[in-house]
Design an enzyme around this catalytic site. Structure first.
Site, PDB file in Angstrom:
ATOM      1  N   ASP A 103      44.290  37.329  40.631  1.00  0.00           N
ATOM      2  CA  ASP A 103      44.623  36.187  41.477  1.00  0.00           C
ATOM      3  C   ASP A 103      44.274  36.465  42.941  1.00  0.00           C
ATOM      4  O   ASP A 103      44.156  37.613  43.359  1.00  0.00           O
ATOM      5  CB  ASP A 103      46.128  35.879  41.396  1.00  0.00           C
TER       6      ASP A 103
HETATM    7  N1  URA Z   1      48.520  38.505  35.907  1.00  0.00           N
HETATM    8  C1  URA Z   1      48.761  37.665  36.935  1.00  0.00           C
HETATM    9  O1  URA Z   1      49.707  36.904  36.902  1.00  0.00           O
HETATM   10  N2  URA Z   1      47.925  37.705  37.974  1.00  0.00           N
HETATM   11  C2  URA Z   1      46.869  38.553  38.055  1.00  0.00           C
HETATM   12  O2  URA Z   1      46.154  38.540  39.050  1.00  0.00           O
HETATM   13  C3  URA Z   1      46.648  39.415  36.984  1.00  0.00           C
HETATM   14  C4  URA Z   1      47.487  39.372  35.907  1.00  0.00           C
END
Ligand code: URA
Length: 239
Positions: A103
């Site tokens: 993310d």
């Molecule tokens: N899970 C999430 O919620 N975000 C990420 O960036 C990676 C795994």
């Protein structure tokens, strides 16, 4: 004759899955006609992706980078909103892309490559490539909730596979816990959603390991090239 998505992946333009998505979105042309999934091409066919003609003479050299992703960059090759991408952080003229996604606000280990074959292998759930995350969450997590996460819970109508969950530390003053999760799937926002189901907000999330690769030696935003031994080891995962 080869399937068009395979040709695109082999030339290092995108992973096989990304190539399939581009085709489904009508962004790939073969000799000026919109391509369909599974269309076959020969070396004399002209393939255009989003207006760019694929150069089939381009060297097929594969490159592999391990990035310690900072916050505030997107894990794609192009961003419609013009935000900085993980690819912008890497000095290369090769068409690389990230293996899976982190993310915008998640930090840590992210592999980038132009090797579609390896990417497919690493993101396929059947190969069970481990990803280890460290999450700072609001609240002091209970043993019951840890067990629920370990056993798997339902996010987006799908049950998550059993995984490892460890409480690393907690702080009563700030009412926060540090929890380490080891998963081998890559569902969208999986870690945050798993915590959401048991009722905790994720304040910070970092991926401390992808397969056997950690980023301890890399500062935020730094990257290194994988050595051939590491690439070979990645290829052997799930064999
Ligand atoms: N899970 C999430 O919620 N975000 C990420 O960036 C990676 C795994």
């Amino acid at each position: 004759m080869e399937r068009v998505q395979k040709v695109i992946a082999n030339l290092g333009y995108a992973s096989r899955r990304e190539a399939e998505r581009l085709i489904q979105e009508g962004k790939v042309l073969i000799n000026g006609n919109v391509a369909n999934l599974g269309d076959k091409v020969t070396t004399s066919d002209v393939i255009k992706i989003e207006g760019v003609t694929l150069d089939k003479t381009k060297s097929n050299d594969k490159v592999y980078y391990l990035l310690n992703k900072p916050r505030g960059v997107v894990s794609t090759s192009h961003d419609e909103k013009g935000r900085k991408t993980v690819v912008d952080l890497i000095d290369t003229d090769k068409r690389i892309y990230p293996v899976g996604r982190l993310d915008y606000d998640t930090t840590g280990a992210l592999l980038l490559t132009n090797d579609g074959e390896l990417t497919n292998k690493l993101i396929h759930p059947k190969n069970k490539v481990e990803k280890v995350y460290l999450a700072k969450i609001k609240g002091i997590i209970t043993g019951t909730d840890i067990n629920k996460m370990k056993n798997g819970l339902v996010i987006d109508n799908q049950k998550t596979s059993p995984c490892r969950v460890k409480l690393k530390s907690y702080d009563k003053k700030t009412n926060t816990s540090m929890v380490e999760l080891t998963i081998h799937e890559g569902k969208n926002h999986q870690v945050k959603k798993m915590f959401e189901v048991v009722g905790y907000d994720v304040l910070k999330l970092t991926r401390i390991r992808f397969a056997f690769l950690d980023v301890k030696s890399l500062k935020s935003g730094e990257y290194r090239i994988l050595n051939p031994k590491e690439v070979k080891r990645l290829y052997s995962l799930g064999e």
